[in-house]
Write a protein that holds these residues in place. Structure first.
Motif, mmCIF file in Angstrom:
data_model
loop_
_atom_site.group_PDB
_atom_site.id
_atom_site.type_symbol
_atom_site.label_atom_id
_atom_site.label_comp_id
_atom_site.label_asym_id
_atom_site.label_seq_id
_atom_site.Cartn_x
_atom_site.Cartn_y
_atom_site.Cartn_z
ATOM 1 N N PHE A 6 1.051 -1.267 -0.285
ATOM 2 C CA PHE A 6 -0.334 0.143 0.125
ATOM 3 C C PHE A 6 0.630 1.453 -0.157
ATOM 4 O O PHE A 6 0.315 2.044 -0.826
ATOM 5 C CB PHE A 6 -1.018 0.526 1.243
ATOM 6 C CG PHE A 6 -2.186 -0.890 1.029
ATOM 7 C CD1 PHE A 6 -3.072 -0.907 0.400
ATOM 8 C CD2 PHE A 6 -1.923 -2.177 2.278
ATOM 9 C CE1 PHE A 6 -3.790 -1.712 0.222
ATOM 10 C CE2 PHE A 6 -3.196 -2.915 1.659
ATOM 11 C CZ PHE A 6 -3.300 -3.087 1.070
ATOM 12 N N LEU A 7 2.438 0.830 0.265
ATOM 13 C CA LEU A 7 3.160 2.573 0.709
ATOM 14 C C LEU A 7 4.142 2.316 -0.435
ATOM 15 O O LEU A 7 4.782 3.132 -0.847
ATOM 16 C CB LEU A 7 3.604 2.332 2.025
ATOM 17 C CG LEU A 7 3.319 2.607 3.268
ATOM 18 C CD1 LEU A 7 3.562 2.453 4.295
ATOM 19 C CD2 LEU A 7 2.361 4.180 3.160
ATOM 20 N N LEU A 8 3.680 1.853 -1.723
ATOM 21 C CA LEU A 8 5.071 1.188 -2.851
ATOM 22 C C LEU A 8 4.806 2.951 -3.729
ATOM 23 O O LEU A 8 3.849 3.087 -3.651
ATOM 24 C CB LEU A 8 4.782 0.354 -3.515
ATOM 25 C CG LEU A 8 5.302 -1.008 -3.287
ATOM 26 C CD1 LEU A 8 4.773 -1.283 -4.238
ATOM 27 C CD2 LEU A 8 7.404 -1.228 -3.047
ATOM 28 N N GLY A 9 6.297 3.399 -3.065
ATOM 29 C CA GLY A 9 6.229 4.985 -4.213
ATOM 30 C C GLY A 9 5.868 6.277 -3.438
ATOM 31 O O GLY A 9 5.724 7.218 -4.261
ATOM 32 N N PHE A 30 2.172 12.006 3.828
ATOM 33 C CA PHE A 30 2.199 10.274 2.867
ATOM 34 C C PHE A 30 1.431 11.038 1.739
ATOM 35 O O PHE A 30 0.087 11.179 1.116
ATOM 36 C CB PHE A 30 1.591 9.648 3.404
ATOM 37 C CG PHE A 30 1.925 9.285 4.932
ATOM 38 C CD1 PHE A 30 3.418 8.651 4.814
ATOM 39 C CD2 PHE A 30 1.444 9.256 6.052
ATOM 40 C CE1 PHE A 30 3.912 7.755 6.162
ATOM 41 C CE2 PHE A 30 1.938 9.298 6.891
ATOM 42 C CZ PHE A 30 3.247 8.265 7.397
ATOM 43 N N ASN A 31 2.690 11.123 0.606
ATOM 44 C CA ASN A 31 2.019 11.519 -0.691
ATOM 45 C C ASN A 31 2.261 10.047 -1.303
ATOM 46 O O ASN A 31 3.276 9.574 -1.904
ATOM 47 C CB ASN A 31 3.184 12.185 -1.291
ATOM 48 C CG ASN A 31 2.434 12.635 -2.442
ATOM 49 O OD1 ASN A 31 2.175 11.821 -3.420
ATOM 50 N ND2 ASN A 31 3.547 13.482 -3.508
ATOM 51 N N ASN A 32 1.310 9.227 -1.382
ATOM 52 C CA ASN A 32 1.045 7.907 -1.339
ATOM 53 C C ASN A 32 0.386 7.497 -2.843
ATOM 54 O O ASN A 32 -0.707 8.229 -3.268
ATOM 55 C CB ASN A 32 0.562 7.258 -0.610
ATOM 56 C CG ASN A 32 0.740 5.706 -0.326
ATOM 57 O OD1 ASN A 32 0.739 5.661 -2.371
ATOM 58 N ND2 ASN A 32 -0.032 5.297 0.815
ATOM 59 N N PRO A 33 1.135 7.214 -3.977
ATOM 60 C CA PRO A 33 0.427 6.916 -5.570
ATOM 61 C C PRO A 33 -0.924 5.585 -5.588
ATOM 62 O O PRO A 33 -1.701 5.927 -6.448
ATOM 63 C CB PRO A 33 0.931 7.017 -6.474
ATOM 64 C CG PRO A 33 2.508 5.912 -5.438
ATOM 65 C CD PRO A 33 2.295 7.507 -3.881
ATOM 66 N N ASN A 34 -0.933 5.448 -4.209
ATOM 67 C CA ASN A 34 -1.895 3.745 -4.566
ATOM 68 C C ASN A 34 -3.211 4.305 -3.986
ATOM 69 O O ASN A 34 -4.108 4.057 -3.368
ATOM 70 C CB ASN A 34 -1.236 2.685 -3.242
ATOM 71 C CG ASN A 34 0.107 2.760 -3.976
ATOM 72 O OD1 ASN A 34 0.321 2.498 -4.591
ATOM 73 N ND2 ASN A 34 1.376 2.073 -3.566
#
Length: 128
Positions: free
Chosen positions: A75-78, A94-98
């Motif tokens: 869930f945190l990749l990238g 958290f700037n999260n692409p997911n």
């Protein structure tokens, strides 16, 4: 090339992690995870780390140590972890692409697991 890092952190986040560790004798860093909860479905969790777990992913930036729980890694990749101080809130962001959506208060998010094939394809293209 080193092992792929699940997430990165900004200098501001690294500074804050160092402050937290320096304020507590036994702490080595923090552990980031996700749990079900909040109005959008999931929340980020942050815990002090005194004994790192072997299964956790380890991220180091400017002497700051962050571990990522294995169940949270997809869930945190990238994701880029930051720290901000504003008049309304102070804390890690958290700037999260997911992330597909978030609630209005920003405390709860909807996350989908990262698409590992797309990541691998993008990485192969970048290295070509």
């Amino acid at each position: 090339m080193g092992r792929f890092q699940v997430m990165t952190m900004t200098d501001a986040a690294a500074d804050r992690v160092r402050e937290i560790v320096e304020a507590r004798d036994s702490a080595q860093g923090i552990r980031v995870g996700v749990k079900k909860g909040g109005c959008a479905g999931m929340e980020y969790t942050i815990d002090l780390v005194t004994e790192p777990k072997a299964a956790d992913d380890h991220i180091e930036h400017e002497g700051s140590h962050v571990w990522v729980a294995p169940e949270a890694a997809l869930f945190l990749l990238g994701t880029q972890m930051d720290f901000e101080r504003t008049t309304l809130r102070t804390g890690f962001t958290f700037n999260n692409p997911n992330q597909s959506s978030a609630c209005g208060c920003g405390e709860s998010v909807e996350l989908k697991p990262a698409d590992l094939k797309a990541l691998a394809d993008a990485r192969a293209a970048a290295e070509a």
